[in-house]
Design a protein around this motif. Structure first.
Motif: not given
Ligand code: SF4
Length: 235
Positions: A54-75, A77-82
């Motif tokens: 939320d803070l980054i979006s106020q400074v750089k709305p098109d910033a790059e966010i990297v999620f380390l998708d191990t393939g083992l995250h909770f369902r 967590t993926y819903k939160t990303i959506e």
């Protein structure tokens, strides 16, 4: 520009932390002005991550966010990303996967590596992918807070990161757990529902339990392995 290579010679900026965001917005403004597109935020989409997004979006709305998708995250967590993608459509969220699939990892190193060698599993599924994501990048942002654990109590806003040969920016170092939740409620931000079920710190599903000790926010991570960090923040 302050870089890993110029760390010894460049003057480091300092930031006041007695304002509304305890220095976080000032640090992010400085960081995106300094590094422009040469900086990424490695986000786990826990509640600190939501605040930082939320803070980054106020400074750089098109910033790059990297999620380390191990393939083992909770369902959850993926819903939160959506939900985050819906709320901040201009952010560039990259789902960074390890080079080995879970099946390949099991064939080469045994089934459920996280049970018998979690350090190796974290190396393959988190540390190496982050190193790949940071290739050619000068700085990265992390949501570390000093209060989280003794190993994080000396983190600064701007850190020399020997592990990834880069600059690590930590805007939330002075935030308390209460500050984080006050911000989330005040701004009505989406968050991982597992936080309401006793999980203050959320990582991969096989290695995350509800907190064993309410005063130790990371006490549900790698229970029984004597491990408290995935390796991203250890030199
Ligand atoms: Fe593997 Fe557990 Fe580390 Fe995830 S947290 S990468 S499952 S050891």
């Amino acid at each position: 520009m302050l870089t890993y290579q110029t760390w010894e010679t460049e003057e480091k900026p300092s930031f006041p932390h007695d304002n509304e965001t305890k220095g976080a917005l000032d640090v992010l403004t400085w960081a995106f002005r300094q590094y422009k597109d040469d900086i990424v935020y490695a986000c786990s989409f826990g509640v600190e991550g939501i605040v930082l997004i939320d803070l980054i979006s106020q400074v750089k709305p098109d910033a790059e966010i990297v999620f380390l998708d191990t393939g083992l995250h909770f369902r959850e967590t993926y819903k939160t990303i959506e939900k985050v993608k819906e709320k901040y459509p201009s952010l560039r969220i990259v789902m960074k996967k390890p080079s080995l699939s879970l099946e390949e990892q099991a064939q080469q190193l045994g089934d459920e590596l996280w049970k018998h060698n979690p350090n190796k599993c974290c190396e393959l599924r988190k540390v190496i992918p982050l190193r790949e994501a940071l290739t050619g990048i000068t700085a990265w942002i992390s949501g570390l807070r000093r209060e989280q654990s003794p190993t994080r109590s000396h983190v600064e806003y701007i850190n020399k990161d020997d592990k990834f040969k880069s600059i690590k920016i930590c805007p939330l170092i002075h935030w308390t757990w209460k500050d984080v939740w006050n911000y989330v409620y005040k701004r009505r931000l989406p968050y991982n529902v597992l936080h309401d079920r006793g999980y203050p710190s959320i990582g991969c599903e096989p290695c995350t339990s509800p907190a064993l000790d309410p005063n130790d926010l990371r006490s549900g991570r790698w229970v029984g392995h004597g491990k408290t960090e995935c390796g991203l923040h250890i030199s």
